[in-house]
Design a protein around this motif. Structure first.
Motif, PDB file in Angstrom:
ATOM      1  N   PRO A   1     -36.107   9.111  50.148  1.00 29.02           N
ATOM      2  CA  PRO A   1     -37.055   9.020  49.029  1.00 29.02           C
ATOM      3  C   PRO A   1     -36.894   7.700  48.296  1.00 29.02           C
ATOM      4  O   PRO A   1     -35.797   7.168  48.176  1.00 29.02           O
ATOM      5  CB  PRO A   1     -36.664  10.194  48.125  1.00 29.02           C
ATOM      6  CG  PRO A   1     -35.919  11.130  49.011  1.00 29.02           C
ATOM      7  CD  PRO A   1     -35.275  10.291  50.076  1.00 29.02           C
ATOM      8  N   MET A   2     -37.996   7.202  47.834  1.00 31.41           N
ATOM      9  CA  MET A   2     -38.013   5.935  47.100  1.00 31.41           C
ATOM     10  C   MET A   2     -37.176   6.070  45.833  1.00 31.41           C
ATOM     11  O   MET A   2     -37.277   7.061  45.122  1.00 31.41           O
ATOM     12  CB  MET A   2     -39.471   5.615  46.751  1.00 31.41           C
ATOM     13  CG  MET A   2     -39.678   4.381  45.958  1.00 31.41           C
ATOM     14  SD  MET A   2     -39.625   2.981  47.076  1.00 31.41           S
ATOM     15  CE  MET A   2     -39.999   1.684  45.952  1.00 31.41           C
TER      16      MET A   2
ATOM     17  N   LYS B   1     -36.176   5.598  42.069  1.00 34.24           N
ATOM     18  CA  LYS B   1     -37.033   5.524  40.890  1.00 34.24           C
ATOM     19  C   LYS B   1     -37.005   4.123  40.311  1.00 34.24           C
ATOM     20  O   LYS B   1     -35.965   3.485  40.231  1.00 34.24           O
ATOM     21  CB  LYS B   1     -36.597   6.541  39.857  1.00 34.24           C
ATOM     22  CG  LYS B   1     -36.815   7.962  40.317  1.00 34.24           C
ATOM     23  CD  LYS B   1     -36.898   8.906  39.146  1.00 34.24           C
ATOM     24  CE  LYS B   1     -37.040  10.320  39.625  1.00 34.24           C
ATOM     25  NZ  LYS B   1     -38.375  10.746  39.829  1.00 34.24           N
TER      26      LYS B   1
ATOM     27  N   TYR C   1     -46.301  -0.864  49.909  1.00 35.43           N
ATOM     28  CA  TYR C   1     -46.073   0.516  50.337  1.00 35.43           C
ATOM     29  C   TYR C   1     -47.387   1.211  50.708  1.00 35.43           C
ATOM     30  O   TYR C   1     -47.648   2.342  50.331  1.00 35.43           O
ATOM     31  CB  TYR C   1     -45.346   1.273  49.225  1.00 35.43           C
ATOM     32  CG  TYR C   1     -44.032   0.633  48.876  1.00 35.43           C
ATOM     33  CD1 TYR C   1     -42.897   0.885  49.644  1.00 35.43           C
ATOM     34  CD2 TYR C   1     -43.926  -0.252  47.815  1.00 35.43           C
ATOM     35  CE1 TYR C   1     -41.686   0.288  49.345  1.00 35.43           C
ATOM     36  CE2 TYR C   1     -42.719  -0.857  47.507  1.00 35.43           C
ATOM     37  CZ  TYR C   1     -41.613  -0.592  48.281  1.00 35.43           C
ATOM     38  OH  TYR C   1     -40.412  -1.177  47.986  1.00 35.43           O
TER      39      TYR C   1
ATOM     40  N   PRO D   1     -41.471   3.869  52.508  1.00 38.06           N
ATOM     41  CA  PRO D   1     -42.209   5.030  52.001  1.00 38.06           C
ATOM     42  C   PRO D   1     -43.675   4.678  51.753  1.00 38.06           C
ATOM     43  O   PRO D   1     -44.024   3.502  51.620  1.00 38.06           O
ATOM     44  CB  PRO D   1     -41.514   5.361  50.682  1.00 38.06           C
ATOM     45  CG  PRO D   1     -40.448   4.360  50.471  1.00 38.06           C
ATOM     46  CD  PRO D   1     -40.448   3.400  51.603  1.00 38.06           C
TER      47      PRO D   1
ATOM     48  N   LEU E   1     -46.602   4.981  49.109  1.00 38.97           N
ATOM     49  CA  LEU E   1     -46.770   5.226  47.679  1.00 38.97           C
ATOM     50  C   LEU E   1     -48.235   5.095  47.292  1.00 38.97           C
ATOM     51  O   LEU E   1     -48.972   4.311  47.877  1.00 38.97           O
ATOM     52  CB  LEU E   1     -45.960   4.211  46.854  1.00 38.97           C
ATOM     53  CG  LEU E   1     -44.467   4.088  47.143  1.00 38.97           C
ATOM     54  CD1 LEU E   1     -43.851   3.019  46.248  1.00 38.97           C
ATOM     55  CD2 LEU E   1     -43.765   5.422  46.950  1.00 38.97           C
TER      56      LEU E   1
ATOM     57  N   TYR F   1     -46.522   7.817  42.882  1.00 40.03           N
ATOM     58  CA  TYR F   1     -46.038   8.984  43.622  1.00 40.03           C
ATOM     59  C   TYR F   1     -45.589   8.559  45.011  1.00 40.03           C
ATOM     60  O   TYR F   1     -46.245   7.746  45.660  1.00 40.03           O
ATOM     61  CB  TYR F   1     -47.147  10.036  43.757  1.00 40.03           C
ATOM     62  CG  TYR F   1     -47.629  10.568  42.442  1.00 40.03           C
ATOM     63  CD1 TYR F   1     -46.992  11.641  41.824  1.00 40.03           C
ATOM     64  CD2 TYR F   1     -48.728  10.015  41.804  1.00 40.03           C
ATOM     65  CE1 TYR F   1     -47.436  12.141  40.610  1.00 40.03           C
ATOM     66  CE2 TYR F   1     -49.180  10.495  40.584  1.00 40.03           C
ATOM     67  CZ  TYR F   1     -48.526  11.558  39.995  1.00 40.03           C
ATOM     68  OH  TYR F   1     -48.964  12.042  38.792  1.00 40.03           O
ATOM     69  N   ASP F   2     -44.504   9.146  45.488  1.00 39.32           N
ATOM     70  CA  ASP F   2     -44.038   8.936  46.853  1.00 39.32           C
ATOM     71  C   ASP F   2     -44.711  10.008  47.717  1.00 39.32           C
ATOM     72  O   ASP F   2     -44.312  11.167  47.717  1.00 39.32           O
ATOM     73  CB  ASP F   2     -42.517   9.057  46.932  1.00 39.32           C
ATOM     74  CG  ASP F   2     -41.972   8.742  48.316  1.00 39.32           C
ATOM     75  OD1 ASP F   2     -42.739   8.827  49.306  1.00 39.32           O
ATOM     76  OD2 ASP F   2     -40.781   8.423  48.416  1.00 39.32           O
TER      77      ASP F   2
ATOM     78  N   THR G   1     -44.941  10.004  51.011  1.00 37.10           N
ATOM     79  CA  THR G   1     -44.504   9.803  52.391  1.00 37.10           C
ATOM     80  C   THR G   1     -44.627  11.083  53.210  1.00 37.10           C
ATOM     81  O   THR G   1     -44.979  11.035  54.388  1.00 37.10           O
ATOM     82  CB  THR G   1     -43.058   9.282  52.422  1.00 37.10           C
ATOM     83  OG1 THR G   1     -42.978   8.123  51.599  1.00 37.10           O
ATOM     84  CG2 THR G   1     -42.634   8.932  53.831  1.00 37.10           C
TER      85      THR G   1
ATOM     86  N   ARG H   1     -47.794  11.463  55.028  1.00 33.38           N
ATOM     87  CA  ARG H   1     -48.122  10.260  55.808  1.00 33.38           C
ATOM     88  C   ARG H   1     -49.345  10.455  56.710  1.00 33.38           C
ATOM     89  O   ARG H   1     -50.117   9.528  56.922  1.00 33.38           O
ATOM     90  CB  ARG H   1     -46.917   9.842  56.650  1.00 33.38           C
ATOM     91  CG  ARG H   1     -47.097   8.509  57.344  1.00 33.38           C
ATOM     92  CD  ARG H   1     -45.918   8.125  58.213  1.00 33.38           C
ATOM     93  NE  ARG H   1     -44.681   7.877  57.511  1.00 33.38           N
ATOM     94  CZ  ARG H   1     -44.382   6.736  56.893  1.00 33.38           C
ATOM     95  NH1 ARG H   1     -45.244   5.754  56.877  1.00 33.38           N
ATOM     96  NH2 ARG H   1     -43.228   6.592  56.282  1.00 33.38           N
TER      97      ARG H   1
ATOM     98  N   TYR I   1     -45.558  15.884  45.004  1.00 30.25           N
ATOM     99  CA  TYR I   1     -44.856  14.659  45.384  1.00 30.25           C
ATOM    100  C   TYR I   1     -43.949  14.160  44.258  1.00 30.25           C
ATOM    101  O   TYR I   1     -44.275  14.301  43.077  1.00 30.25           O
ATOM    102  CB  TYR I   1     -45.859  13.552  45.730  1.00 30.25           C
ATOM    103  CG  TYR I   1     -46.768  13.908  46.882  1.00 30.25           C
ATOM    104  CD1 TYR I   1     -46.279  14.040  48.177  1.00 30.25           C
ATOM    105  CD2 TYR I   1     -48.133  14.118  46.678  1.00 30.25           C
ATOM    106  CE1 TYR I   1     -47.115  14.359  49.229  1.00 30.25           C
ATOM    107  CE2 TYR I   1     -48.980  14.441  47.736  1.00 30.25           C
ATOM    108  CZ  TYR I   1     -48.461  14.558  49.007  1.00 30.25           C
ATOM    109  OH  TYR I   1     -49.285  14.867  50.053  1.00 30.25           O
TER     110      TYR I   1
ATOM    111  N   VAL J   1     -42.161   8.212  41.299  1.00 30.87           N
ATOM    112  CA  VAL J   1     -41.267   7.078  41.520  1.00 30.87           C
ATOM    113  C   VAL J   1     -41.137   6.235  40.258  1.00 30.87           C
ATOM    114  O   VAL J   1     -40.062   5.773  39.920  1.00 30.87           O
ATOM    115  CB  VAL J   1     -41.783   6.212  42.682  1.00 30.87           C
ATOM    116  CG1 VAL J   1     -40.995   4.932  42.814  1.00 30.87           C
ATOM    117  CG2 VAL J   1     -41.761   6.984  43.982  1.00 30.87           C
TER     118      VAL J   1
END
Length: 184
Positions: A75-76, A78, A89, A97, A99, A107-108, A110, A113, A170, A173
């Protein structure tokens, strides 16, 4: 003046609609319905899992899918990103990731995807603050930005609904620095 017309009985209506063998028609219908019900419950469709059902076939596929589960990057971490940094991203590099931002919140996505990564139907949302597109429920290039200054109240409500969905699904980040929602 009175009308001496008499209404037909229920039996006469049924006989005229189905003929004199209406009982046989009803019995045939009930038997066919029962056979269909037994067949559906005994041999469920392999597509039942798509609508919330469960089948041996879908359970086997789910087990195979977890065995070959796609790997995602960590996870990305923060932290806030500038508009330019966020562009990196966009899902084009699978080692990074994916984003997206809405209302200045990053928000991540991923784990989504397939939707937001390269070749996904919503890839245009990745790497940018896509608030306007979310509010307008649009994939048009002209709407892929963070300008929400001229939105109607209903469109702002739609955007807020999307943000609630992202918040639930999600990890957050950080915030977009230098965007339309940057208060600093």
């Amino acid at each position: 003046r009175t009308n001496n017309m008499e209404l037909p009985s229920l039996r006469e209506v049924v006989d005229s609609a189905m003929g004199e063998n209406w009982k046989a028609v009803v019995v045939a219908f009930v038997v066919a319905y029962a056979v269909a019900a037994v067949f559906v419950f005994r041999y469920p469709s392999p597509f039942a899992a798509r609508v919330g059902g469960s089948t041996k076939w879908s359970k086997r596929k789910a087990r195979e899918a977890t065995e070959e589960e796609e790997s995602f990057p960590e996870p990305m971490a923060k932290g806030d990103l500038t508009v330019e940094e966020l562009k990196r991203y966009d899902g084009s590099n699978t080692a990074l990731p994916v984003l997206l931002a809405a209302k200045g919140v990053i928000y991540d996505v991923t784990k989504g995807r397939d939707f937001y990564g390269k070749g996904g139907p919503y890839n245009g949302f990745a790497g940018i603050d896509c608030s306007r597109a979310l509010a307008k429920v649009s994939l048009d290039a002209k709407d892929l930005n963070d300008d929400v200054s001229d939105l109607y109240a209903a469109e702002r409500d739609v955007l807020n609904d999307w943000c609630r969905k992202f918040d639930d699904k999600y990890p957050v980040v950080g915030k977009v620095l230098g965007g339309a929602f940057d208060k600093s």
